[in-house]
Write a protein that holds these residues in place. Structure first.
Motif, PDB file in Angstrom:
ATOM      1  N   THR A   1       0.837  -1.183   0.000  1.00 32.34           N
ATOM      2  CA  THR A   1       0.000   0.000   0.000  1.00 32.34           C
ATOM      3  C   THR A   1       0.876   1.238   0.000  1.00 32.34           C
ATOM      4  O   THR A   1       1.952   1.243   0.584  1.00 32.34           O
ATOM      5  N   ILE A   2       0.368   2.250  -0.644  1.00 30.41           N
ATOM      6  CA  ILE A   2       1.059   3.531  -0.695  1.00 30.41           C
ATOM      7  C   ILE A   2       0.213   4.520   0.065  1.00 30.41           C
ATOM      8  O   ILE A   2      -0.970   4.703  -0.226  1.00 30.41           O
ATOM      9  N   GLU A   3       0.787   5.111   1.063  1.00 31.95           N
ATOM     10  CA  GLU A   3       0.044   6.084   1.850  1.00 31.95           C
ATOM     11  C   GLU A   3       0.486   7.475   1.433  1.00 31.95           C
ATOM     12  O   GLU A   3       1.664   7.726   1.225  1.00 31.95           O
ATOM     13  N   ALA A   4      -0.498   8.351   1.340  1.00 34.29           N
ATOM     14  CA  ALA A   4      -0.213   9.731   0.986  1.00 34.29           C
ATOM     15  C   ALA A   4      -1.200  10.631   1.698  1.00 34.29           C
ATOM     16  O   ALA A   4      -2.297  10.220   2.063  1.00 34.29           O
ATOM     17  N   GLN A   5      -0.830  11.849   1.859  1.00 36.21           N
ATOM     18  CA  GLN A   5      -1.705  12.845   2.469  1.00 36.21           C
ATOM     19  C   GLN A   5      -2.623  13.407   1.362  1.00 36.21           C
ATOM     20  O   GLN A   5      -2.142  13.784   0.297  1.00 36.21           O
ATOM     21  N   ILE A   6      -3.870  13.459   1.646  1.00 39.77           N
ATOM     22  CA  ILE A   6      -4.819  14.039   0.701  1.00 39.77           C
ATOM     23  C   ILE A   6      -5.261  15.384   1.249  1.00 39.77           C
ATOM     24  O   ILE A   6      -5.700  15.491   2.377  1.00 39.77           O
ATOM     25  N   SER A   7      -5.147  16.382   0.416  1.00 42.79           N
ATOM     26  CA  SER A   7      -5.550  17.714   0.851  1.00 42.79           C
ATOM     27  C   SER A   7      -7.073  17.860   0.699  1.00 42.79           C
ATOM     28  O   SER A   7      -7.679  17.178  -0.138  1.00 42.79           O
ATOM     29  N   PRO A   8      -7.697  18.754   1.462  1.00 42.16           N
ATOM     30  CA  PRO A   8      -9.161  18.913   1.372  1.00 42.16           C
ATOM     31  C   PRO A   8      -9.606  19.358  -0.027  1.00 42.16           C
ATOM     32  O   PRO A   8     -10.712  19.056  -0.431  1.00 42.16           O
ATOM     33  N   ALA A   9      -8.786  20.034  -0.783  1.00 42.37           N
ATOM     34  CA  ALA A   9      -9.173  20.496  -2.126  1.00 42.37           C
ATOM     35  C   ALA A   9      -9.286  19.327  -3.088  1.00 42.37           C
ATOM     36  O   ALA A   9     -10.050  19.356  -4.033  1.00 42.37           O
TER      37      ALA A   9
END
Length: 160
Positions: free
Chosen positions: A149-157
């Motif tokens: 799995t690749i984890e990333a931060q998702i921005s609210p936009a």
């Protein structure tokens, strides 16, 4: 006579001064000793034996000293034996005093010395410290069945 200039190597190496001076000294044959004759043999992976022909010398007339990567073997005939000798018509067995030096590698130590049949045997062993011995490094791997799995931060936009 061939002379090698090691000065360029002095500029780019650290701690090899003794090695270069030893190599430089090998090219000077006028300093070479020929008495007493000796053999150096490898008897195992980390064991060596120096055998010297010391005919005419007794155990108490020989001395062996190991100090700072150098092994020194000295012999000197006692004065009282020289006075009791008769007249020699021919003397082929040399009993003159000598001093023979051997350069030892790091971690080489004298194990035993023995005199038998006019031959001095010096057994050496190389004891490599545990910290300097090669060691196997285990390689860990992720199991092939588990999904990656690749984890990333998702921005609210990005959510809208």
């Amino acid at each position: 006579m061939r002379h090698v200039d090691f000065s360029p190597l002095y500029r780019s190496t650290v701690g090899f001064d003794r090695l270069f001076s030893m190599l430089d000294g090998l090219g000077q044959p006028e300093q070479a000793q020929s008495y007493p004759p000796y053999n150096i043999e490898r008897t195992g992976e980390n064991t060596y034996r120096i055998t010297m022909a010391v005919a005419g010398f007794d155990e108490n007339e020989l001395s062996i000293e190991s100090r700072a990567n150098a092994l020194t073997v000295k012999a000197e005939k006692s004065a009282d034996e020289k006075s009791t000798e008769g007249e020699f018509l021919y003397r082929g067995i040399a009993t003159r005093a000598f001093e023979r030096r051997f350069q030892l590698a790091d971690h080489v130590e004298v194990q035993t010395a023995s005199l038998k049949n006019g031959l001095l045997h010096i057994d050496l062993v190389r004891n490599i410290p545990e910290a300097m011995k090669p060691r196997r490094i285990a390689i860990s791997s992720d199991s092939a069945d588990a999904p990656k799995t690749i984890e990333a931060q998702i921005s609210p936009a990005q959510v809208n």
